[in-house]
Design an enzyme around this catalytic site. Structure first.
Site, PDB file in Angstrom:
ATOM      1  N   HIS A 174      54.458  70.521  90.347  1.00 26.06           N
ATOM      2  CA  HIS A 174      54.123  71.691  91.017  1.00 26.06           C
ATOM      3  C   HIS A 174      53.610  72.895  89.909  1.00 26.06           C
ATOM      4  CE1 HIS A 174      57.970  74.116  90.099  1.00 26.06           C
ATOM      5  NE2 HIS A 174      58.473  72.914  90.559  1.00 26.06           N
ATOM      6  N   ASP A 234      53.382  76.026  90.986  1.00 25.89           N
ATOM      7  CA  ASP A 234      53.797  77.450  91.277  1.00 25.89           C
ATOM      8  C   ASP A 234      55.131  77.590  90.304  1.00 25.89           C
ATOM      9  OD1 ASP A 234      55.425  75.609  93.003  1.00 25.89           O
ATOM     10  OD2 ASP A 234      56.293  77.240  93.887  1.00 25.89           O
ATOM     11  N   GLU A 252      56.627  74.894  95.768  1.00 26.49           N
ATOM     12  CA  GLU A 252      57.824  74.482  95.726  1.00 26.49           C
ATOM     13  C   GLU A 252      59.119  75.385  95.433  1.00 26.49           C
ATOM     14  OE1 GLU A 252      61.201  72.377  93.992  1.00 26.49           O
ATOM     15  OE2 GLU A 252      60.052  73.650  92.966  1.00 26.49           O
ATOM     16  N   GLU A 253      58.821  76.382  94.708  1.00 19.94           N
ATOM     17  CA  GLU A 253      59.901  77.237  94.585  1.00 19.94           C
ATOM     18  C   GLU A 253      60.183  77.969  95.386  1.00 19.94           C
ATOM     19  OE1 GLU A 253      61.467  76.812  91.871  1.00 19.94           O
ATOM     20  OE2 GLU A 253      60.366  76.170  90.090  1.00 19.94           O
ATOM     21  N   HIS A 276      64.141  78.974  85.568  1.00 22.92           N
ATOM     22  CA  HIS A 276      64.511  79.986  86.611  1.00 22.92           C
ATOM     23  C   HIS A 276      64.972  81.129  85.683  1.00 22.92           C
ATOM     24  CE1 HIS A 276      64.680  77.296  90.456  1.00 22.92           C
ATOM     25  NE2 HIS A 276      63.555  76.961  89.731  1.00 22.92           N
TER      26      HIS A 276
END
Length: 451
Positions: free
Chosen positions: A90, A92, A156-157, A423
Site C-alpha cells: 500500500h 498510503d 489501508e491505514e 506508525h
C-alpha cells in the site's frame, strides 16, 4: 548473501531503489483528506502506475474504490501456462504525528546510522520498492517465470475497506494461485520471518452526553453529571487491573504456539520506560498475537491550554479493538459497543458508531508456496531458517482475498521489523533488509514456478 545472479542484480539496483523510495516517500499520501490534500495521494498513485508501466505491465489502472480513494492495479503476463502470483503493498501512510519529534523531516528520505528514515519507508512504500526490485532482478537474471499481478492499496491505514469492497464487486480481478502480502516484517533484523496470523480490528467512536451545555463548575460542579468523567469511567472499564483487555463476553486467554518474544527484548523494541510495567498476563506473544487489545486512540475534550472551569456537557473518544484469530470482528464490535453502553455511569446518554473493521487472518503453512518461500529465505539469509510469527496489526484485505479465492496460498513478508518503528516518529527501513527480502521474493517466484 551467497553470490548468485539474482542477488547480484538486486545489489546493483539498490542505488536506484533508494532514489525511487525517496520520490515515493515525498508524497504526503495520508488517506485522510480532512488533514492532507487528496492530490498527495493521487500523486503517489500515479507514481506507482508509471513505475508499473515502465516495467512492461499491461492493464495498468487507477481503481476508484468505494471509500473515495484509489488503488493501483497492473498485470504482467508470464510464460504460457505459468502460475499467477499477486503482489500486494500500500502507498498510503500514517500521519507523521508530532513532526517536531522527527530528527529529520518525515517526508524526506534521510540516511542515518545505516537506515533510511521517512514516513512510509517501511510501511509500506518500501514494500512497493521491494516488489519492483524482485521483478527487475528476475528480468536481469533470465526472466520472470510467472504471471504477475500487482495491487497497491490507497487506504489501508484508514481501515475504510475501499479495496475489499472493490475486490468483492470485481471478483476476478485479483484472482491468483498465490498472494504475497508485502506489508509485514521480520521478527528482528536478519531473521527471516513469515507472518502466519493477523489480528483483525474494529474501530468504534463513542459519544457521551449529560447536559444541554457546559456549566460553571463552581456553581454546578458536584451534582451536575460531567460527560468527560463519565466517558473516562467507561473507558477505564475496558481494562482489568493488570491492564488486560476486559470487554464483557470477549475471551482473552488464548495462547500463542510458535516463536516466542523475549520480554526484555520486547521492552527494548517497544522502548518502555525504566520502571514501567508491561500490561496484561501470559507470554508477550500471547498478548500481542493471540489475544484482544483495546486502545483509546483519541479523546475530544478541552485542551489544558485555554481550558475554562466548566462541567463538560459532551465528550467522545475513538477506540480501536484488535481482534485475535478465531474471533469474528463483527461480533467483537457488538460486544465492545454493548460493554461501553453498559459501563457508562449515571444514566448518561451514550452513542456508539463503528467506523472501520477488518477480520483476523490465519494462513495455511503447509502449502507448496510456504516450502518455496522457506527455500528462498535460506539462500537470502545464509545460516538462518524461516520462522513463523504472528502480527498484532491488521491487514483487512487478507480475509477478503482468502474468502474470494479459497484455493490461493497467502504469504506475508515485509520490511516492518521492530527497529522500523512503523506508525511512530522516526520510522525507518533497513536497506539490508530491503535487499535481502527483494532477493527472497525473486527466488520465491522462481522456486514457486518450478514447484
Amino acid at each position: 548473501m551467497s553470490p548468485n545472479p539474482v542477488a547480484e542484480a538486486v545489489a546493483a539496483l539498490m542505488p536506484r531503489a533508494r532514489a525511487e523510495l525517496a520520490e515515493l516517500v515525498a508524497f504526503k499520501s495520508v488517506a485522510d483528506f480532512d488533514q492532507y490534500p487528496r492530490s498527495e495521494s493521487e500523486g503517489a498513485a500515479n507514481w506507482v502506475a508509471d513505475a508499473l508501466r515502465a516495467e512492461g505491465f499491461t492493464d495498468v489502472a487507477l481503481l476508484d474504490t468505494p471509500d473515495g480513494t484509489q488503488s493501483v492495479y497492473g498485470y504482467l503476463p508470464g510464460p504460457e501456462g505459468a502460475k499467477t502470483v499477486l503482489l500486494y503493498a500500500h502507498y498510503d501512510v500514517q500521519p507523521p504525528l508530532d513532526e517536531a519529534g522527527w530528527t529529520t523531516p518525515p517526508f524526506e528520505l534521510t540516511e542515518r546510522d545505516g537506515r533510511w528514515y521517512g514516513r512510509g519507508a517501511a510501511d509500506c512504500k518500501g514494500g512497493i520498492i521491494m516488489h519492483l526490485l524482485a521483478l527487475r532482478a528476475l528480468k536481469a537474471a533470465g526472466g520472470i517465470p510467472v504471471h504477475v499481478k500487482v495491487i497497491a492499496e490507497g487506504s489501508e491505514e484508514q481501515g475504510t475497506g475501499g479495496l475489499e469492497r472493490y475486490a468483492e464487486e470485481h471478483p476476478g480481478l485479483l484472482e491468483a494461485d498465490t498472494i504475497v502480502i508485502g506489508d509485514s516484517g521480520n521478527f528482528r533484523v536478519g531473521l527471516p520471518t513469515v507472518t502466519t496470523t493477523l489480528r483483525g480490528m474494529t474501530m468504534v467512536r463513542v459519544q457521551v452526553d449529560t447536559l444541554e451545555g457546559n456549566l460553571h463548575s463552581g456553581q454546578f460542579g458536584g451534582a451536575a453529571p460531567d460527560a468527560l468523567a463519565a466517558l473516562i469511567r467507561a473507558l477505564d472499564s475496558l481494562r482489568a487491573p493488570d491492564g488486560s483487555t476486559a470487554v464483557d463476553g470477549l475471551a482473552g486467554d488464548a495462547a500463542w504456539e510458535g516463536l516466542q518474544y523475549d520480554e526484555a527484548q520486547f521492552r527494548k523494541d517497544a522502548k518502555v520506560l525504566d520502571g514501567v510495567e508491561l500490561i496484561g498476563s501470559g507470554t508477550v506473544a500471547d498478548r500481542i498475537w493471540a489475544r484482544p487489545a483495546v486502545t483509546v486512540l483519541g479523546i475530544d475534550c478541552p485542551p489544558v491550554v485555554g481550558a475554562t472551569p466548566s462541567v463538560q456537557a459532551s465528550a467522545r473518544a475513538l477506540i480501536s479493538l484488535r481482534v485475535p484469530p478465531g474471533v469474528d470482528a463483527a461480533e467483537a464490535t457488538k460486544l465492545l459497543q454493548a460493554h461501553l453502553e453498559a459501563h457508562t455511569p449515571w444514566g448518561a446518554r451514550v452513542r456508539t458508531e463503528q467506523i472501520g473493521q477488518g477480520q483476523p487472518f490465519r494462513a495455511d503453512t503447509g502449502s507448496p508456496a510456504y516450502r518455496a518461500m522457506a527455500e528462498a529465505m535460506a539462500v537470502a539469509y545464509p545460516g538462518e531458517s524461516m520462522q513463523y510469527a504472528g502480527q498484532g496489526g491488521s491487514i483487512p484485505l487478507c480475509n477478503t482475498l482468502a474468502g474470494l479465492y479459497p484455493h490461493a496460498e497467502i504469504l506475508l513478508i515485509g520490511l516492518s521489523e521492530p527497529e522500523a518503528q512503523i506508525h511512530a516518529v522516526n520510522e525507518s527501513v533497513s536497506p539490508e533488509e530491503l535487499e535481502r527480502l527483494s532477493v527472497t521474493e525473486a527466488l520465491f517466484l522462481r522456486n514457486y514456478a518450478a514447484g
